[in-house]
Each structure stands twice: as C-alpha cells, then as structure tokens.
Write an enzyme that holds these catalytic residues in place. Structure first.
Site, PDB file in Angstrom:
ATOM      1  N   THR A   1      44.184  43.485  28.605  1.00  0.00           N
ATOM      2  CA  THR A   1      43.045  44.210  28.027  1.00  0.00           C
ATOM      3  C   THR A   1      42.269  44.830  29.192  1.00  0.00           C
ATOM      4  O   THR A   1      42.356  44.359  30.331  1.00  0.00           O
ATOM      5  CB  THR A   1      42.128  43.296  27.183  1.00  0.00           C
ATOM      6  OG1 THR A   1      41.711  42.207  27.989  1.00  0.00           O
ATOM      7  CG2 THR A   1      42.842  42.791  25.938  1.00  0.00           C
TER       8      THR A   1
ATOM      9  N   VAL B   1      38.901  45.595  30.306  1.00  0.00           N
ATOM     10  CA  VAL B   1      37.807  45.074  31.129  1.00  0.00           C
ATOM     11  C   VAL B   1      38.293  43.880  31.956  1.00  0.00           C
ATOM     12  O   VAL B   1      37.980  43.745  33.149  1.00  0.00           O
ATOM     13  CB  VAL B   1      36.596  44.689  30.240  1.00  0.00           C
ATOM     14  CG1 VAL B   1      35.505  44.027  31.074  1.00  0.00           C
ATOM     15  CG2 VAL B   1      36.052  45.918  29.523  1.00  0.00           C
ATOM     16  N   CYS B   2      39.084  43.022  31.311  1.00  0.00           N
ATOM     17  CA  CYS B   2      39.600  41.837  32.004  1.00  0.00           C
ATOM     18  C   CYS B   2      40.425  42.229  33.233  1.00  0.00           C
ATOM     19  O   CYS B   2      40.382  41.554  34.264  1.00  0.00           O
ATOM     20  CB  CYS B   2      40.475  41.015  31.062  1.00  0.00           C
ATOM     21  SG  CYS B   2      39.639  40.566  29.531  1.00  0.00           S
ATOM     22  N   THR B   3      41.185  43.305  33.119  1.00  0.00           N
ATOM     23  CA  THR B   3      42.017  43.742  34.242  1.00  0.00           C
ATOM     24  C   THR B   3      41.139  44.123  35.430  1.00  0.00           C
ATOM     25  O   THR B   3      41.429  43.768  36.581  1.00  0.00           O
ATOM     26  CB  THR B   3      42.894  44.934  33.809  1.00  0.00           C
ATOM     27  OG1 THR B   3      43.644  44.538  32.651  1.00  0.00           O
ATOM     28  CG2 THR B   3      43.853  45.358  34.915  1.00  0.00           C
TER      29      THR B   3
ATOM     30  N   LEU C   1      39.521  40.716  36.866  1.00  0.00           N
ATOM     31  CA  LEU C   1      40.371  39.823  37.657  1.00  0.00           C
ATOM     32  C   LEU C   1      40.813  40.486  38.955  1.00  0.00           C
ATOM     33  O   LEU C   1      41.005  39.809  39.966  1.00  0.00           O
ATOM     34  CB  LEU C   1      41.537  39.269  36.827  1.00  0.00           C
ATOM     35  CG  LEU C   1      41.060  37.967  36.137  1.00  0.00           C
ATOM     36  CD1 LEU C   1      40.289  38.236  34.879  1.00  0.00           C
ATOM     37  CD2 LEU C   1      42.167  36.987  35.942  1.00  0.00           C
TER      38      LEU C   1
END
Lengths: 219, 219
Positions: A41, A43-45, A48
């Site tokens: 997804t 934003v998560c990319t 992290l």
C-alpha cells in the site's frame, strides 16, 4: 491497549528475520514497535523506506526498530523489494517486520483502526508507534490512522528528548529540537542546580513569582 | 482508554470558561482535547503558550481546542497569567482548560502517566492529544510523557492530513507537509481516477509490478 508505563508483553512472533521473543529481542536496548495497515500500500511503502533510511540514526541512539502488520512474512519479504526500489535503498533491509497474520498482537496491543478494513471486512492495523525502554516499558505512543503517514523527524526528536530525560535531569519544551535549551525538571531542588547544571540556569520571571521556568543549555 | 474510532463520551466538565458538555461544546466541529501534567510547571507553560498562539490556525481549520489537567479552574486561571506573560500573548486566552480535579476524565480516557506523581503520590496526567471529529470520534492520538513537550507543527500537520482525507480521496505519505504530493487511497479504482484527480496521477514502477503507489498533486 497499552498505556504509558505499561510493560509490553514478552510476545513471540514470526518476523522477516525469523522467530523472536520481544524482550530477548530488545536485548537491553530501547525499541520502537510500529505497525502499518497493509503490505503493498502506498503510504506504508514511503514510511518503511524512510524508517530504513533512518535506521543508522536509531541505531546510534541505541534504539531497535521492528515493524508489524497482519500480513505474512513472505508477503513482507516480497513487498520489501518494492520498498527498496521506491526509496533507493541498498544492502540488507535493516529491521524485522512481524507477521501478525492472526491479528493477535494487533488486538492485544490496541493497534487496530476500525475505519480500515481488508477485503474480508476485518480491521487493519493503524499506524501505531510504541517507544519502549530496555524493560519494554511504554515511554510514548502514537496512533495515526491509515491515511496519515507518520513524521519520522518527530519520532527521532522524541527519542532524543526521552533519552535526555533518562540521562540528565532535564525535560524538553514545546517544539524543542536537539541542541535547543532544555528545562530543569520540577523535582530538582534549587540548591542542587549549580552541581547538576554547571552551564548555568536562567529562571524566567512570571507574574505568579514562582520560580518554575528554569532553562539550561542542553546538557 | 480510547482507541481510534471510539467515540469520546459526552462528559460534563468544569473549565476556565464555565461548565461544558463535551459533545455540545464541539458544536459540529472537530476538536483537540489535550492534557498537561500540572499547572505552574515549565514544559506545560511553553506548550499552552504555543497552543494559544496557534489558536487562529486551528480555528481556520475548523478545530476547537480544549486543555485538561487535574488542577482546579482557579489554579488554571492564575497560571494563565504566567502563560500569557511568558509567551507574550495578548487578548483573551483563546481556549478553555478543564479542571479534572478528581482525575475522573484522566482515568476514564487513559491520560495518566504513572511515572509522574503529585506531592500526594497520585499520578499526574501525561501529555495526551486526542483529535476527534464532529461526532467526538477519535481520529488520532498521542501520549507523550511529562518530560517531552509536544510539537505543535506536527499537530497542525496531522490536522491538515486528516481533513484532506475526509474532503478528498487522498492519503498523505511519510513526512508530508501541506502542499506536497498526496497519494490516491487504495480503494479508488483506476477507472475513477481521471474524474477524481483532474490534476493527474503518476504511478510508480516497483518490482512487484503492482500499481499501488499513485501520486497526485495535493487536491
């Protein structure tokens, strides 16, 4: 849910770096357990990737990072390739990601975002950040929804503040940044100031006449 | 304690601006309920001064502010004079502060910091921030300890992100600031993109080949 001062349980988890027990994994260091809603997804990319880039900064401060979502370890490992490409990372991905496929930890620690559901209608994890000390005791927490990416500069800033408080008897004022003046904590007695704060303390004059605003250069 | 998605209760409270009921006080707007450990303490003075200075920014965004600590309303009112002097504020202090003398709200909402005790040995409130929507539903929370002053730029940043998500179908990436590119949320179908995002959407190429990183100028 966990509140400030609570000790996070010594949970067992499967991660992208194998099985861990949380307390042994901390290994006498501070830790940041942070969850994200879902692999693959957007934003998560970005989050992290940024966390991975900042990993040396956290390491310098003696703080270990560990991610978490309700995906499998193999999903995490596949997705890490995307994170590395998108954020131009090189070398080994610097921290493990927990595979909480059964949502056990997410439920136990209060990390779910009821507004975000997977295709089966089950709630996903929110963007929780739990900063714990070497005894897994919660020092600070953030709960952000899936749609608001976190601010890792702010996370580094609060780590610096938390560590300063442990090592020196100072607190940090609103919007403080590393290097700014700090504040002597209220429990320090006036007579102990010269010994504890050789750089000097400046007391603000306020209408109450109380001498509680005591500024000192960052120790 | 309250978790994301929970509705904060319609509590009654005594404040520096008289008695309120929380839901009626919101009056159809979003709100930020934020606690501080104690009146006449240093970090809190800097925080409430900064919050007061930023009050017009929060008002512009349709967000009401309300403070809380376990002190009396008369203690708050006396201390406000110090805040005003220290932060060079003028005019009426812009938001109410709840007098939670019996710690009822602090306990109910999980705002206590067990590491910080008053002279009677009772725990003080931590630096909680609960951002709620017009229905008092929790959108985002922070729990900082007494020794770490909050970052009000970050609080404004997340308010901007939360509001954008409600009004447009975007999420905000890590470290986003107002005006930066946003991300199309995963539930938006490819065929709806041209209509929803007339400024255009750029899809990142990642090794998985999945097309989930979709950037668009801030709508």
């Amino acid at each position: 849910m966990v509140n400030l001062g609570d000790q996070l349980p010594n949970f067992k988890a499967n991660t992208t770096q194998g099985n861990i027990e949380f307390h042994s994994w901390l290994n006498g260091k501070w830790g940041i357990l942070f969850s994200h809603p879902d692999d693959y997804t957007p934003v998560c990319t970005t989050e992290l990737g940024r966390a991975a880039k900042l990993a040396p900064e956290f390491e310098k401060r003696g703080v270990k990072l560990i991610g978490l979502s309700c995906n499998s370890a193999s999903s995490h490992s596949g997705w890490i390739k995307d994170i590395e490409a998108y954020s131009s990372l090189s070398g080994q991905f610097p921290f493990p990601i927990i595979a909480d496929e059964k949502r056990e930890l997410a439920v136990q620690l209060g990390m779910l975002d009821p507004d975000e559901k997977d295709s089966a209608g089950l709630p996903l994890t929110c963007r929780a950040v739990f900063i714990v000390d070497q005894n897994a005791k919660l020092k600070l927490s953030l709960l952000y929804p899936a749609t608001t990416g976190r601010n890792f500069d702010e996370i580094l800033r609060v780590v610096d503040s938390l560590k300063l408080t442990v090592e020196k008897k100072v607190a940090t004022p609103v919007d403080w940044k590393a290097g700014d003046k700090c504040m002597v904590i209220p429990s320090v007695k006036a007579e102990d100031i010269p010994k504890l704060f050789p750089k000097g303390v400046e007391i603000a004059n306020v209408p109450s006449g109380k001498q509680y605003i005591r500024l000192t250069p960052q120790p």
